[in-house]
Scaffold this motif. Structure first.
Motif, PDB file in Angstrom:
ATOM      1  N   GLN A 178       0.810  -1.222   0.000  1.00  0.00           N
ATOM      2  CA  GLN A 178       0.000   0.000   0.000  1.00  0.00           C
ATOM      3  C   GLN A 178       0.846   1.278   0.000  1.00  0.00           C
ATOM      4  OE1 GLN A 178      -3.294   0.031  -0.569  1.00  0.00           O
ATOM      5  NE2 GLN A 178      -2.955  -2.167  -0.842  1.00  0.00           N
ATOM      6  N   GLN A 179       2.155   1.137  -0.103  1.00  0.00           N
ATOM      7  CA  GLN A 179       3.027   2.309  -0.104  1.00  0.00           C
ATOM      8  C   GLN A 179       3.114   2.924  -1.503  1.00  0.00           C
ATOM      9  OE1 GLN A 179       4.282   3.602   2.736  1.00  0.00           O
ATOM     10  NE2 GLN A 179       3.039   1.977   3.641  1.00  0.00           N
ATOM     11  N   PRO A 180       3.270   4.249  -1.595  1.00  0.00           N
ATOM     12  CA  PRO A 180       3.413   4.895  -2.914  1.00  0.00           C
ATOM     13  C   PRO A 180       4.550   4.284  -3.738  1.00  0.00           C
ATOM     14  CG  PRO A 180       3.108   6.554  -1.210  1.00  0.00           C
ATOM     15  CD  PRO A 180       3.252   5.230  -0.503  1.00  0.00           C
ATOM     16  N   SER A 181       5.630   3.881  -3.086  1.00  0.00           N
ATOM     17  CA  SER A 181       6.755   3.292  -3.824  1.00  0.00           C
ATOM     18  C   SER A 181       6.344   1.978  -4.491  1.00  0.00           C
ATOM     19  CB  SER A 181       7.939   3.045  -2.886  1.00  0.00           C
ATOM     20  OG  SER A 181       7.571   2.155  -1.849  1.00  0.00           O
ATOM     21  N   PHE A 182       5.366   1.262  -3.915  1.00  0.00           N
ATOM     22  CA  PHE A 182       4.912   0.016  -4.527  1.00  0.00           C
ATOM     23  C   PHE A 182       4.154   0.311  -5.826  1.00  0.00           C
ATOM     24  CE2 PHE A 182       2.144  -3.663  -5.154  1.00  0.00           C
ATOM     25  CZ  PHE A 182       3.100  -4.669  -5.158  1.00  0.00           C
ATOM     26  N   MET A 183       3.394   1.399  -5.858  1.00  0.00           N
ATOM     27  CA  MET A 183       2.680   1.785  -7.083  1.00  0.00           C
ATOM     28  C   MET A 183       3.685   2.070  -8.208  1.00  0.00           C
ATOM     29  SD  MET A 183      -0.302   1.384  -6.090  1.00  0.00           S
ATOM     30  CE  MET A 183      -0.545   0.812  -4.424  1.00  0.00           C
ATOM     31  N   GLU A 184       4.807   2.706  -7.861  1.00  0.00           N
ATOM     32  CA  GLU A 184       5.860   2.965  -8.844  1.00  0.00           C
ATOM     33  C   GLU A 184       6.459   1.646  -9.338  1.00  0.00           C
ATOM     34  OE1 GLU A 184       8.687   5.601  -6.981  1.00  0.00           O
ATOM     35  OE2 GLU A 184       7.102   7.052  -6.510  1.00  0.00           O
ATOM     36  N   LYS A 185       6.662   0.698  -8.412  1.00  0.00           N
ATOM     37  CA  LYS A 185       7.191  -0.614  -8.800  1.00  0.00           C
ATOM     38  C   LYS A 185       6.230  -1.322  -9.740  1.00  0.00           C
ATOM     39  CE  LYS A 185       9.793  -1.480  -4.579  1.00  0.00           C
ATOM     40  NZ  LYS A 185       9.836  -2.266  -3.345  1.00  0.00           N
ATOM     41  N   LEU A 186       4.923  -1.240  -9.456  1.00  0.00           N
ATOM     42  CA  LEU A 186       3.939  -1.874 -10.333  1.00  0.00           C
ATOM     43  C   LEU A 186       4.059  -1.347 -11.760  1.00  0.00           C
ATOM     44  CD1 LEU A 186       0.672  -2.092  -8.170  1.00  0.00           C
ATOM     45  CD2 LEU A 186       2.001  -4.008  -9.089  1.00  0.00           C
ATOM     46  N   GLN A 187       4.213  -0.038 -11.903  1.00  0.00           N
ATOM     47  CA  GLN A 187       4.350   0.548 -13.243  1.00  0.00           C
ATOM     48  C   GLN A 187       5.630   0.067 -13.919  1.00  0.00           C
ATOM     49  OE1 GLN A 187       1.976   2.340 -14.974  1.00  0.00           O
ATOM     50  NE2 GLN A 187       3.402   1.802 -16.610  1.00  0.00           N
ATOM     51  N   HIS A 188       6.706   0.029 -13.163  1.00  0.00           N
ATOM     52  CA  HIS A 188       7.984  -0.464 -13.692  1.00  0.00           C
ATOM     53  C   HIS A 188       7.839  -1.918 -14.154  1.00  0.00           C
ATOM     54  CE1 HIS A 188      12.221  -1.463 -14.015  1.00  0.00           C
ATOM     55  NE2 HIS A 188      12.013  -2.464 -13.168  1.00  0.00           N
ATOM     56  N   TRP A 189       7.215  -2.757 -13.311  1.00  0.00           N
ATOM     57  CA  TRP A 189       7.041  -4.170 -13.653  1.00  0.00           C
ATOM     58  C   TRP A 189       6.158  -4.325 -14.880  1.00  0.00           C
ATOM     59  CZ3 TRP A 189       5.775  -5.373  -7.907  1.00  0.00           C
ATOM     60  CH2 TRP A 189       6.964  -5.453  -7.170  1.00  0.00           C
ATOM     61  N   HIS A 190       5.117  -3.507 -14.977  1.00  0.00           N
ATOM     62  CA  HIS A 190       4.220  -3.574 -16.128  1.00  0.00           C
ATOM     63  C   HIS A 190       5.015  -3.359 -17.419  1.00  0.00           C
ATOM     64  CE1 HIS A 190       1.208  -2.110 -19.025  1.00  0.00           C
ATOM     65  NE2 HIS A 190       0.429  -3.001 -18.435  1.00  0.00           N
ATOM     66  N   ASN A 191       5.857  -2.328 -17.420  1.00  0.00           N
ATOM     67  CA  ASN A 191       6.688  -2.029 -18.596  1.00  0.00           C
ATOM     68  C   ASN A 191       7.666  -3.167 -18.876  1.00  0.00           C
ATOM     69  OD1 ASN A 191       5.346   0.414 -18.712  1.00  0.00           O
ATOM     70  ND2 ASN A 191       6.976   1.550 -17.681  1.00  0.00           N
ATOM     71  N   MET A 192       8.287  -3.702 -17.823  1.00  0.00           N
ATOM     72  CA  MET A 192       9.245  -4.795 -17.965  1.00  0.00           C
ATOM     73  C   MET A 192       8.556  -6.036 -18.558  1.00  0.00           C
ATOM     74  SD  MET A 192      11.216  -6.761 -14.830  1.00  0.00           S
ATOM     75  CE  MET A 192       9.721  -7.553 -14.223  1.00  0.00           C
ATOM     76  N   ILE A 193       7.370  -6.329 -18.081  1.00  0.00           N
ATOM     77  CA  ILE A 193       6.640  -7.518 -18.531  1.00  0.00           C
ATOM     78  C   ILE A 193       6.205  -7.357 -19.985  1.00  0.00           C
ATOM     79  CG2 ILE A 193       4.492  -8.816 -18.195  1.00  0.00           C
ATOM     80  CD1 ILE A 193       4.999  -8.159 -15.119  1.00  0.00           C
ATOM     81  N   GLU A 194       5.715  -6.188 -20.338  1.00  0.00           N
ATOM     82  CA  GLU A 194       5.336  -5.959 -21.738  1.00  0.00           C
ATOM     83  C   GLU A 194       6.517  -6.185 -22.668  1.00  0.00           C
ATOM     84  OE1 GLU A 194       3.423  -2.150 -22.269  1.00  0.00           O
ATOM     85  OE2 GLU A 194       1.461  -3.109 -22.072  1.00  0.00           O
ATOM     86  N   ALA A 195       7.688  -5.694 -22.285  1.00  0.00           N
ATOM     87  CA  ALA A 195       8.887  -5.873 -23.111  1.00  0.00           C
ATOM     88  C   ALA A 195       9.268  -7.354 -23.195  1.00  0.00           C
ATOM     89  CB  ALA A 195      10.046  -5.059 -22.534  1.00  0.00           C
ATOM     90  N   GLN A 196       9.191  -8.065 -22.074  1.00  0.00           N
ATOM     91  CA  GLN A 196       9.518  -9.492 -22.058  1.00  0.00           C
ATOM     92  C   GLN A 196       8.539 -10.283 -22.920  1.00  0.00           C
ATOM     93  OE1 GLN A 196      12.082 -11.166 -20.722  1.00  0.00           O
ATOM     94  NE2 GLN A 196      11.274 -13.098 -21.470  1.00  0.00           N
ATOM     95  N   LEU A 197       7.263  -9.985 -22.811  1.00  0.00           N
ATOM     96  CA  LEU A 197       6.258 -10.695 -23.605  1.00  0.00           C
ATOM     97  C   LEU A 197       6.477 -10.444 -25.100  1.00  0.00           C
ATOM     98  CD1 LEU A 197       3.046 -10.096 -21.461  1.00  0.00           C
ATOM     99  CD2 LEU A 197       4.257 -12.276 -21.781  1.00  0.00           C
ATOM    100  N   GLN A 198       6.817  -9.217 -25.466  1.00  0.00           N
ATOM    101  CA  GLN A 198       7.048  -8.897 -26.880  1.00  0.00           C
ATOM    102  C   GLN A 198       8.201  -9.710 -27.461  1.00  0.00           C
ATOM    103  OE1 GLN A 198       7.425  -4.635 -27.041  1.00  0.00           O
ATOM    104  NE2 GLN A 198       5.211  -4.330 -27.198  1.00  0.00           N
ATOM    105  N   LYS A 199       9.230  -9.988 -26.637  1.00  0.00           N
ATOM    106  CA  LYS A 199      10.353 -10.813 -27.097  1.00  0.00           C
ATOM    107  C   LYS A 199       9.881 -12.207 -27.481  1.00  0.00           C
ATOM    108  CE  LYS A 199      13.901  -8.671 -24.247  1.00  0.00           C
ATOM    109  NZ  LYS A 199      14.729  -8.870 -23.067  1.00  0.00           N
ATOM    110  N   SER A 200       8.803 -12.665 -26.824  1.00  0.00           N
ATOM    111  CA  SER A 200       8.251 -13.996 -27.115  1.00  0.00           C
ATOM    112  C   SER A 200       7.037 -13.911 -28.019  1.00  0.00           C
ATOM    113  CB  SER A 200       7.875 -14.694 -25.799  1.00  0.00           C
ATOM    114  OG  SER A 200       9.004 -14.836 -24.977  1.00  0.00           O
ATOM    115  N   ALA A 201       6.857 -12.761 -28.659  1.00  0.00           N
ATOM    116  CA  ALA A 201       5.758 -12.535 -29.626  1.00  0.00           C
ATOM    117  C   ALA A 201       4.380 -12.582 -28.973  1.00  0.00           C
ATOM    118  CB  ALA A 201       5.839 -13.513 -30.793  1.00  0.00           C
ATOM    119  N   TRP A 202       4.285 -12.131 -27.719  1.00  0.00           N
ATOM    120  CA  TRP A 202       2.998 -12.017 -27.027  1.00  0.00           C
ATOM    121  C   TRP A 202       2.674 -10.540 -26.821  1.00  0.00           C
ATOM    122  CZ3 TRP A 202       0.391 -16.276 -26.999  1.00  0.00           C
ATOM    123  CH2 TRP A 202       0.990 -17.522 -26.755  1.00  0.00           C
TER     124      TRP A 202
END
Length: 181
Positions: free
Chosen positions: A154-178
């Protein structure tokens, strides 16, 4: 290279046969149909699935957590063996943590086989730390479980991490054509 769409959604009773098929492929029959039905019926349980509409296996992965007081206790993370190492596990962990945060839960915990280095590495990517060990936890072979813990959902820093992870995951999925839709 064309990308295939992935859809992340809450699982329902209509998904039970696919859930059991995935459970069998990943765990050899960990939970029963009745066990999964209880999870689907419980207001304290979130069961999420990743679907690929144009795949022969439509349910590619699933994750579940129980809401216990302020804690999200992650009980299952499974990706079909044919689709592992493509970012789907990361997408599931992200979705479970985001859902837990949206439910105002403050921390997440789980048990993992001490020998499951791939899963431990995945959880550590998301900031999970080892909090303890359950001796001879797994009944099939008496293996120990590590207890992993992640706080401050519930900390503001966790919300920032969620956004970072979202971007990281999108990039990883694109490498596998998802592409997550």
């Amino acid at each position: 290279m064309l990308s295939s769409n992935l859809k992340l959604k809450s699982l329902t009773s209509e998904d039970l046969s696919a859930i059991l098929e995935l459970d069998q492929a990943c765990f050899g029959g960990l939970w029963t149909l009745e066990g999964y039905q209880r999870e689907l019926d419980s207001p304290n349980s979130d069961l999420l699935g990743i679907f690929a509409p144009h795949s022969s296996k439509t349910l590619l992965g699933m994750g579940c957590f129980w809401s216990i007081l302020e804690e999200a206790h992650i009980t299952i993370v499974a990706v079909h063996p044919q689709y592992q190492r493509q970012g789907l596990g990361q997408a599931l962990i992200y979705a479970l943590l985001k859902t837990a945060s949206d439910r105002n839960l403050e921390l997440a915990t789980l048990e993992v086989r001490a020998s499951n280095e791939a899963a431990i590495s995945l959880y550590q990517k998301f900031g999970f730390k080892t909090a303890g060990r359950r001796r001879r936890y797994y009944q099939d072979n008496g293996e120990d479980a590590l207890i992993l813990w992640l706080s401050d959902l519930q900390q503001p820093s966790f919300m920032e991490k969620l956004q970072h992870w979202h971007n990281m995951i999108e990039a990883q999925l694109q490498k596998s054509a998802w592409q997550l839709i």
